[in-house]
Design a protein around this motif. Sequence first.
Motif, short mmCIF file in Angstrom:
data_model
loop_
_atom_site.label_atom_id
_atom_site.label_comp_id
_atom_site.label_asym_id
_atom_site.label_seq_id
_atom_site.Cartn_x
_atom_site.Cartn_y
_atom_site.Cartn_z
N ASN A 1 -6.97 10.52 1.24
CA ASN A 1 -6.87 10.75 2.68
C ASN A 1 -7.72 11.95 3.08
O ASN A 1 -7.56 13.04 2.51
CB ASN A 1 -5.40 10.99 3.04
CG ASN A 1 -5.20 11.14 4.53
OD1 ASN A 1 -5.50 12.17 5.11
ND2 ASN A 1 -4.71 10.10 5.16
N HIS B 1 -9.59 7.36 3.19
CA HIS B 1 -9.00 6.94 4.47
C HIS B 1 -9.10 8.09 5.46
O HIS B 1 -8.68 9.21 5.14
CB HIS B 1 -7.54 6.51 4.31
CG HIS B 1 -7.01 5.95 5.57
ND1 HIS B 1 -6.98 4.60 5.85
CD2 HIS B 1 -6.57 6.57 6.69
CE1 HIS B 1 -6.54 4.41 7.08
NE2 HIS B 1 -6.27 5.60 7.62
N GLN C 1 -2.91 5.56 -1.86
CA GLN C 1 -3.65 6.59 -1.11
C GLN C 1 -3.00 7.95 -1.39
O GLN C 1 -1.80 8.12 -1.18
CB GLN C 1 -3.59 6.31 0.40
CG GLN C 1 -4.35 7.36 1.22
CD GLN C 1 -4.00 7.35 2.71
OE1 GLN C 1 -3.63 8.37 3.30
NE2 GLN C 1 -4.11 6.19 3.33
N ARG D 1 -2.33 11.48 -0.22
CA ARG D 1 -2.33 12.16 1.08
C ARG D 1 -1.55 13.45 0.92
O ARG D 1 -0.32 13.48 1.02
CB ARG D 1 -1.68 11.26 2.13
CG ARG D 1 -1.63 11.87 3.53
CD ARG D 1 -1.06 10.85 4.51
NE ARG D 1 -0.96 11.38 5.85
CZ ARG D 1 0.08 12.09 6.29
NH1 ARG D 1 1.10 12.34 5.50
NH2 ARG D 1 0.08 12.54 7.53
N VAL E 1 1.31 5.26 0.21
CA VAL E 1 0.70 6.53 0.61
C VAL E 1 1.59 7.61 0.01
O VAL E 1 2.81 7.59 0.20
CB VAL E 1 0.66 6.67 2.14
CG1 VAL E 1 -0.01 7.98 2.55
CG2 VAL E 1 -0.07 5.48 2.77
N TYR F 1 0.86 -1.19 0.00
CA TYR F 1 0.00 0.00 0.00
C TYR F 1 0.89 1.24 0.00
O TYR F 1 1.65 1.46 0.94
CB TYR F 1 -0.85 -0.12 1.26
CG TYR F 1 -1.89 0.91 1.61
CD1 TYR F 1 -1.66 2.27 1.49
CD2 TYR F 1 -3.10 0.52 2.16
CE1 TYR F 1 -2.62 3.19 1.87
CE2 TYR F 1 -4.07 1.43 2.55
CZ TYR F 1 -3.81 2.77 2.39
OH TYR F 1 -4.75 3.69 2.79
#
Length: 220
Positions: A77, A92, A42, A44, A15, A13
């Motif tokens: 995020n 998230h 993700q 962010r 980020v 995963y």
Amino acid sequence: MNQDQIRHYLQMYLVVGSVNCKASDPITIVKAALSGGVTLVQFREKGADALQGTELLRLALQIQALCRAEGVPFIINDDVDLALEIDADGVHIGQDDENAEAVRAKIGDRILGVSAHTVSEARFAMQQGADYLGIGPIYPTHSKDDAHEVQGTAILCELRENGIHVPLVGIGGITEERAAEVIKAGADGVAVISAITEAKDVHETVVRMKSKVGNTLRER
Ligand code: TZP
Ligand code: MG
């Protein structure tokens, strides 16, 4: 989404936001990470130098397009409005963000991840409709200013021993060398910023870390 599918996405995963990409630009890094086999991305965008407005939107759309081309879920995020605006695959959120139940109501069956630090936060987040939990920081991190206390891999064991069998991803200071111990402790995958975004060879780092995760999952 079913839990086996979620567990698969959690394995490797990434980020990422522009602030984490100093050696190279975010697009180059995401392309290399996708070619190495990251299973979820993700977005962010946080910190003093974070992009805003149309620049933020533009970068989100660019990364989303790269992920879509590879069939890799792309989640946002914190920013539920952005996720809905661009039809991202999920969101998230942390304990200080909007509550998980309200976010679930807004995002329908998109992926919902929630950061949790204790058994009770974990139980509550799942009751509120989380698909998976982000657990950390497992090790010290320089990528989050307001990070909680370091938890070590013990928190993962504690959650599993307390009957939390839902998909879990470890985060915080995870490197190639540490990936196996995070999985052995009970995580379904590793969420990583700096060990990937600051790697000399992003593609190769992802290939190696993912294979450590996969091998350890098979041995577990
Ligand atoms: N949440 C807990 S630790 C962390 C986040 C977003 C930062 C992880 O970054 P790194 O560089 O992999 O330690
Ligand atoms: Mg947050």
